[in-house]
Scaffold this motif. Structure first.
Motif, PDB file in Angstrom:
ATOM      1  N   ILE A 149       0.839  -1.209   0.000  1.00  0.00           N
ATOM      2  CA  ILE A 149       0.000   0.000   0.000  1.00  0.00           C
ATOM      3  C   ILE A 149       0.871   1.255   0.000  1.00  0.00           C
ATOM      4  O   ILE A 149       0.574   2.233  -0.699  1.00  0.00           O
ATOM      5  CB  ILE A 149      -0.987  -0.025   1.189  1.00  0.00           C
ATOM      6  CG1 ILE A 149      -2.039  -1.123   0.942  1.00  0.00           C
ATOM      7  CG2 ILE A 149      -1.669   1.336   1.383  1.00  0.00           C
ATOM      8  CD1 ILE A 149      -2.988  -1.372   2.098  1.00  0.00           C
ATOM      9  N   TYR A 150       1.956   1.228   0.751  1.00  0.00           N
ATOM     10  CA  TYR A 150       2.899   2.357   0.768  1.00  0.00           C
ATOM     11  C   TYR A 150       3.399   2.626  -0.650  1.00  0.00           C
ATOM     12  O   TYR A 150       3.438   3.764  -1.117  1.00  0.00           O
ATOM     13  CB  TYR A 150       4.068   2.019   1.697  1.00  0.00           C
ATOM     14  CG  TYR A 150       4.890   3.203   2.170  1.00  0.00           C
ATOM     15  CD1 TYR A 150       4.647   3.795   3.409  1.00  0.00           C
ATOM     16  CD2 TYR A 150       5.932   3.733   1.397  1.00  0.00           C
ATOM     17  CE1 TYR A 150       5.411   4.868   3.862  1.00  0.00           C
ATOM     18  CE2 TYR A 150       6.692   4.794   1.840  1.00  0.00           C
ATOM     19  CZ  TYR A 150       6.432   5.362   3.086  1.00  0.00           C
ATOM     20  OH  TYR A 150       7.189   6.438   3.521  1.00  0.00           O
ATOM     21  N   GLU A 151       3.756   1.547  -1.323  1.00  0.00           N
ATOM     22  CA  GLU A 151       4.258   1.636  -2.708  1.00  0.00           C
ATOM     23  C   GLU A 151       3.175   2.199  -3.641  1.00  0.00           C
ATOM     24  O   GLU A 151       3.456   3.083  -4.467  1.00  0.00           O
ATOM     25  CB  GLU A 151       4.675   0.224  -3.160  1.00  0.00           C
ATOM     26  CG  GLU A 151       5.272   0.157  -4.553  1.00  0.00           C
ATOM     27  CD  GLU A 151       6.726   0.602  -4.611  1.00  0.00           C
ATOM     28  OE1 GLU A 151       7.208   0.796  -5.731  1.00  0.00           O
ATOM     29  OE2 GLU A 151       7.358   0.786  -3.553  1.00  0.00           O
ATOM     30  N   GLN A 152       1.950   1.699  -3.481  1.00  0.00           N
ATOM     31  CA  GLN A 152       0.852   2.166  -4.335  1.00  0.00           C
ATOM     32  C   GLN A 152       0.580   3.659  -4.135  1.00  0.00           C
ATOM     33  O   GLN A 152       0.372   4.393  -5.107  1.00  0.00           O
ATOM     34  CB  GLN A 152      -0.427   1.374  -4.032  1.00  0.00           C
ATOM     35  CG  GLN A 152      -0.470   0.011  -4.705  1.00  0.00           C
ATOM     36  CD  GLN A 152      -1.796  -0.677  -4.424  1.00  0.00           C
ATOM     37  OE1 GLN A 152      -2.005  -1.229  -3.347  1.00  0.00           O
ATOM     38  NE2 GLN A 152      -2.701  -0.616  -5.378  1.00  0.00           N
ATOM     39  N   ILE A 153       0.578   4.087  -2.881  1.00  0.00           N
ATOM     40  CA  ILE A 153       0.347   5.513  -2.599  1.00  0.00           C
ATOM     41  C   ILE A 153       1.479   6.339  -3.205  1.00  0.00           C
ATOM     42  O   ILE A 153       1.246   7.366  -3.844  1.00  0.00           O
ATOM     43  CB  ILE A 153       0.214   5.773  -1.074  1.00  0.00           C
ATOM     44  CG1 ILE A 153      -1.050   5.098  -0.530  1.00  0.00           C
ATOM     45  CG2 ILE A 153       0.180   7.282  -0.783  1.00  0.00           C
ATOM     46  CD1 ILE A 153      -1.157   5.092   0.994  1.00  0.00           C
ATOM     47  N   SER A 154       2.704   5.879  -3.009  1.00  0.00           N
ATOM     48  CA  SER A 154       3.865   6.605  -3.561  1.00  0.00           C
ATOM     49  C   SER A 154       3.774   6.752  -5.079  1.00  0.00           C
ATOM     50  O   SER A 154       4.114   7.797  -5.635  1.00  0.00           O
ATOM     51  CB  SER A 154       5.169   5.876  -3.208  1.00  0.00           C
ATOM     52  OG  SER A 154       5.336   5.819  -1.820  1.00  0.00           O
ATOM     53  N   LEU A 155       3.301   5.690  -5.741  1.00  0.00           N
ATOM     54  CA  LEU A 155       3.242   5.699  -7.206  1.00  0.00           C
ATOM     55  C   LEU A 155       2.044   6.460  -7.758  1.00  0.00           C
ATOM     56  O   LEU A 155       2.133   7.108  -8.803  1.00  0.00           O
ATOM     57  CB  LEU A 155       3.203   4.262  -7.739  1.00  0.00           C
ATOM     58  CG  LEU A 155       4.486   3.444  -7.612  1.00  0.00           C
ATOM     59  CD1 LEU A 155       4.238   1.999  -8.008  1.00  0.00           C
ATOM     60  CD2 LEU A 155       5.606   4.043  -8.461  1.00  0.00           C
ATOM     61  N   THR A 156       0.897   6.366  -7.072  1.00  0.00           N
ATOM     62  CA  THR A 156      -0.338   6.900  -7.667  1.00  0.00           C
ATOM     63  C   THR A 156      -0.824   8.225  -7.079  1.00  0.00           C
ATOM     64  O   THR A 156      -1.602   8.924  -7.711  1.00  0.00           O
ATOM     65  CB  THR A 156      -1.483   5.870  -7.550  1.00  0.00           C
ATOM     66  OG1 THR A 156      -1.754   5.619  -6.163  1.00  0.00           O
ATOM     67  CG2 THR A 156      -1.119   4.555  -8.230  1.00  0.00           C
ATOM     68  N   CYS A 157      -0.381   8.557  -5.881  1.00  0.00           N
ATOM     69  CA  CYS A 157      -0.865   9.800  -5.232  1.00  0.00           C
ATOM     70  C   CYS A 157       0.255  10.837  -5.264  1.00  0.00           C
ATOM     71  O   CYS A 157       1.031  10.969  -4.311  1.00  0.00           O
ATOM     72  CB  CYS A 157      -1.325   9.506  -3.806  1.00  0.00           C
ATOM     73  SG  CYS A 157      -2.647   8.277  -3.718  1.00  0.00           S
ATOM     74  N   LYS A 158       0.337  11.533  -6.361  1.00  0.00           N
ATOM     75  CA  LYS A 158       1.485  12.418  -6.604  1.00  0.00           C
ATOM     76  C   LYS A 158       1.518  13.659  -5.705  1.00  0.00           C
ATOM     77  O   LYS A 158       2.544  14.322  -5.602  1.00  0.00           O
ATOM     78  CB  LYS A 158       1.506  12.859  -8.076  1.00  0.00           C
ATOM     79  CG  LYS A 158       1.681  11.708  -9.061  1.00  0.00           C
ATOM     80  CD  LYS A 158       2.967  10.948  -8.800  1.00  0.00           C
ATOM     81  CE  LYS A 158       3.205   9.827  -9.787  1.00  0.00           C
ATOM     82  NZ  LYS A 158       4.307   8.933  -9.386  1.00  0.00           N
ATOM     83  N   ASN A 159       0.388  13.978  -5.068  1.00  0.00           N
ATOM     84  CA  ASN A 159       0.340  15.174  -4.223  1.00  0.00           C
ATOM     85  C   ASN A 159       0.577  14.855  -2.750  1.00  0.00           C
ATOM     86  O   ASN A 159       0.569  15.746  -1.908  1.00  0.00           O
ATOM     87  CB  ASN A 159      -1.003  15.886  -4.403  1.00  0.00           C
ATOM     88  CG  ASN A 159      -1.218  16.271  -5.855  1.00  0.00           C
ATOM     89  OD1 ASN A 159      -0.586  17.198  -6.341  1.00  0.00           O
ATOM     90  ND2 ASN A 159      -2.046  15.526  -6.568  1.00  0.00           N
ATOM     91  N   ILE A 160       0.772  13.560  -2.462  1.00  0.00           N
ATOM     92  CA  ILE A 160       1.078  13.137  -1.092  1.00  0.00           C
ATOM     93  C   ILE A 160       2.533  12.689  -1.039  1.00  0.00           C
ATOM     94  O   ILE A 160       2.964  11.880  -1.842  1.00  0.00           O
ATOM     95  CB  ILE A 160       0.159  11.973  -0.647  1.00  0.00           C
ATOM     96  CG1 ILE A 160      -1.300  12.430  -0.600  1.00  0.00           C
ATOM     97  CG2 ILE A 160       0.589  11.437   0.722  1.00  0.00           C
ATOM     98  CD1 ILE A 160      -2.299  11.303  -0.342  1.00  0.00           C
TER      99      ILE A 160
END
Length: 225
Positions: free
Chosen positions: A147-158
């Protein structure tokens, strides 16, 4: 009187933190976030006057009131509570230094969407439910890295800055320790991806959290008696 009282309290706490910190390493640095939900703006200012700069709030409304009441001080505000989706825009407008409670991929995606609209960025920690407790928010440890990886890859403003957890709700020190160790192991795995903060430990268990590797602790009741 208030400032004097805070000096005594803080000195005692710093002595305990120092002992726990040195038990880990002389190079281990621990940052205190003063969880100020029960504190008035006057109490926060008294804390500021003795050197405390980081304050954490659990509720958006309380945070908003205190941020505005204390706008004359260079404080570092952290959001440490559970974030409801209908309060996301308000949190973005408050521009916190760090949001500790990013508790799911869905919440991250919703936050990212609103940040994009407002053309803003936010630093956040992924919340880990390392004690596997139903009443606690957060991702399960075995899903955390993905999930950390997914957020890093897909949530560019976080900008993910590490992990946060709340110790097991138990009288059993070994259970609490195990929950902290689980979080810290994940933190170590994520340092190569830029994880900087391992936020764990509160008023009743911060020494154990530091012994398990916490470098950020959230202290409330012990500071604001």
């Amino acid at each position: 009187m208030e400032t004097k009282q805070f000096v005594t309290t803080m000195d005692a706490i710093l002595t305990r933190i120092e002992k726990a910190r040195l038990g880990v390493s002389g190079h281990h640095i621990v940052k205190i976030v003063a969880a100020s939900k029960s504190a008035t703006p006057q109490m926060i200012e008294a804390m500021y006057n003795i050197g405390q700069r980081c304050f954490g709030e659990n509720k958006i409304q309380d945070m908003s009131e205190k941020v505005h009441a204390l706008a004359h001080l260079p404080l570092e505000w952290h959001f440490i509570g559970r974030l409801q989706t209908n309060k996301i825009n308000q949190l973005i407008d408050l521009d916190p230094f760090l949001m500790h409670s990013l508790s799911s991929l869905e919440l991250a995606q919703e936050l990212d969407k609103r940040l994009h609209v407002k053309n803003k960025q936010m630093n956040a920690l992924l919340q880990i439910n390392s004690a596997y407790e139903e009443q606690k928010a957060g991702v399960l440890p075995e899903e955390a890295l993905e999930i950390y990886e997914q957020i890093s890859l897909t949530c560019k403003n976080i900008q993910l800055k590490g992990v946060m957890s709340i110790g097991a709700h138990s009288e059993d020190t070994q259970l609490i320790q195990k929950s902290f160790e689980t979080t810290h192991t994940l933190f170590e795995s994520l340092q190569s991806k830029g994880a900087k903060y391992c936020s764990m430990g509160m008023s009743n268990d911060f020494e154990l959290a530091i012994a398990c590797g916490a470098n950020m602790i959230r202290l409330g009741s012990i500071l604001f008696k």
